[in-house]
Design a protein around this motif. Sequence first.
Motif, PDB file in Angstrom:
ATOM      1  N   GLU A 204       0.803  -1.235   0.000  1.00 14.57           N
ATOM      2  CA  GLU A 204       0.000   0.000   0.000  1.00 14.57           C
ATOM      3  C   GLU A 204       0.827   1.272   0.000  1.00 14.57           C
ATOM      4  OE1 GLU A 204      -3.303   0.029   2.634  1.00 14.57           O
ATOM      5  OE2 GLU A 204      -3.978  -1.951   2.020  1.00 14.57           O
ATOM      6  N   HIS A 205       2.064   1.194  -0.510  1.00 14.78           N
ATOM      7  CA  HIS A 205       2.807   2.440  -0.661  1.00 14.78           C
ATOM      8  C   HIS A 205       2.250   3.192  -1.873  1.00 14.78           C
ATOM      9  CE1 HIS A 205       5.883   5.459  -0.776  1.00 14.78           C
ATOM     10  NE2 HIS A 205       6.299   5.035   0.408  1.00 14.78           N
ATOM     11  N   PRO A 206       2.023   4.505  -1.729  1.00 14.31           N
ATOM     12  CA  PRO A 206       1.348   5.223  -2.824  1.00 14.31           C
ATOM     13  C   PRO A 206       2.267   5.760  -3.930  1.00 14.31           C
ATOM     14  CG  PRO A 206       1.566   6.645  -0.903  1.00 14.31           C
ATOM     15  CD  PRO A 206       2.163   5.327  -0.516  1.00 14.31           C
ATOM     16  N   TRP A 207       3.584   5.677  -3.747  1.00  8.07           N
ATOM     17  CA  TRP A 207       4.473   6.291  -4.740  1.00  8.07           C
ATOM     18  C   TRP A 207       5.263   5.256  -5.531  1.00  8.07           C
ATOM     19  CZ3 TRP A 207       7.159  10.291  -0.980  1.00  8.07           C
ATOM     20  CH2 TRP A 207       6.248  11.306  -0.690  1.00  8.07           C
ATOM     21  N   LEU A 208       5.378   5.487  -6.824  1.00 11.22           N
ATOM     22  CA  LEU A 208       6.256   4.674  -7.664  1.00 11.22           C
ATOM     23  C   LEU A 208       7.190   5.598  -8.424  1.00 11.22           C
ATOM     24  CD1 LEU A 208       3.547   2.193  -8.889  1.00 11.22           C
ATOM     25  CD2 LEU A 208       5.558   1.603  -7.510  1.00 11.22           C
ATOM     26  N   TYR A 209       8.467   5.449  -8.152  1.00 10.97           N
ATOM     27  CA  TYR A 209       9.462   6.285  -8.820  1.00 10.97           C
ATOM     28  C   TYR A 209       9.762   5.736 -10.214  1.00 10.97           C
ATOM     29  CZ  TYR A 209      10.283   8.798  -4.489  1.00 10.97           C
ATOM     30  OH  TYR A 209      10.123   9.591  -3.382  1.00 10.97           O
ATOM     31  N   ALA A 210      10.369   6.575 -11.038  1.00  8.81           N
ATOM     32  CA  ALA A 210      10.668   6.204 -12.428  1.00  8.81           C
ATOM     33  C   ALA A 210      11.417   4.870 -12.494  1.00  8.81           C
ATOM     34  CB  ALA A 210      11.477   7.317 -13.088  1.00  8.81           C
ATOM     35  N   GLU A 211      12.361   4.650 -11.539  1.00  7.65           N
ATOM     36  CA  GLU A 211      13.153   3.421 -11.629  1.00  7.65           C
ATOM     37  C   GLU A 211      12.352   2.161 -11.277  1.00  7.65           C
ATOM     38  OE1 GLU A 211      13.925   6.355 -10.216  1.00  7.65           O
ATOM     39  OE2 GLU A 211      14.451   5.956  -8.139  1.00  7.65           O
ATOM     40  N   SER A 212      11.131   2.341 -10.782  1.00 14.66           N
ATOM     41  CA  SER A 212      10.283   1.184 -10.466  1.00 14.66           C
ATOM     42  C   SER A 212       9.569   0.645 -11.694  1.00 14.66           C
ATOM     43  CB  SER A 212       9.195   1.580  -9.468  1.00 14.66           C
ATOM     44  OG  SER A 212       9.757   2.120  -8.318  1.00 14.66           O
TER      45      SER A 212
END
Length: 404
Positions: A21-29
């Motif tokens: 349930e983490h709300p952030w996805l960085y570009a490298e994900s």
Amino acid sequence: MAATTVTVRLTNSAERLVRMEHPWLYAESIRSASRAGEAGDLAVIFDHKKKLLALGLWDPDSPIRIRVLHRGKPRSIDRTFFAERLREALDIRAPLGAEGTSGFRVVNGESDGLPGLVLDRYETTLVLKLYTSAWLPHLAEVRAAIDTVLAPERLVLRLARAIAGACEERAGLRDGAILAGSALDGPIVFRENGLRFRCDPVHGQKTGFFLDQRENRARVGELARGKRVLNAFSYTGGFSLYAARGGAASVVSLDSSRAALDEARENFALNAELPDVARASHECVCEDAFGALARFGHERRRFELVVIDPPAFAKAKSEVGSALSAYAKLAELACGVLAADGELVMASCSARIDAEALARAIRSGAARAGRTLSEWLRTAHGLDHPVRFPEGAYLKCLWLRAGG
Ligand code: SAH
């Protein structure tokens, strides 16, 4: 709803993050994306078994490439979806009305399921603050949901500095725009725990008031009786008013902003019918807080209660070291003005500094001043600032008592 979608596959570790349930996805994900996409496109995220994992807001302009809106089964991201989130958020805040509070955070971004979006209420005015331009294509649906669930008299738009240019260019929207209702012809007066405060949601800092400190202010009020209180970085006098109502003998509001101190005076005048507020002497000092604390120390001015609530010193990772030095310095200076057995309340809203690091900085500052400060309580945000992921826990407040 955004007309276009971007189909996305993630790295294994990012997939786990989403499940947690983490709300952030960085570009490298992001392992693959079907298109370059534009801000506000709907990211449709599939897991390694090609099953739908989540839906999110795509943002090619930010290092946070996707902000997750929804996990699990397919569903439309539209006014019905937004209205559900608003209703859930309102339910959590139901107790606030009973305590005489008409200014509070209705939606706390990611932690209320609407990432990068904050909605604050001041009486019948709502202030919508956006932190990503990915909300722009969804704005009409968000507004429809707000109208249905909250029916505000007025809706003000505030934009984070980083996206103001993009919002003007793409949608002709400016920071401070009135999206619905009439223009403001003066400050709004709202109530917090029964105290009345003015706020200017168009020009004020944040959305006009630092709503996250409400519960800490109430505690300061409980500690203040008979004391000389110093409120450093006072802004418009939030902590000062609570101290005065709590029976403080005197209150000093210290801030480098003259406009903020003018408002602090107005806020005292607004509550003058309360006997304790009328009785407390209130002095405004417009000065750099570091300089003024040092000067008070030299002048041997003493306070039984000192509140220090500075702006975020560490906005970037590279600033953490200098921020910790600044907190230590403030603690050292506070020790120079704290009476024997005095109380220090020190807050930090730097997300990159946790409570333990703040506590260490305070202890080292106190040691330099040759005093000990014993911590007896740690607090955080009020109930209208739920925290559902680690980065959301930005506010820490430490309560310490001086020895000797
Ligand atoms: N405690 C306040 C919020 C503080 S916001 C409340 O409860 O509402 C931070 C405040 O610090 C702002 O009002 C800003 O004008 C002030 N400020 C920033 N740098 C300062 C400095 N060096 N000295 C004094 N005030 C400062």
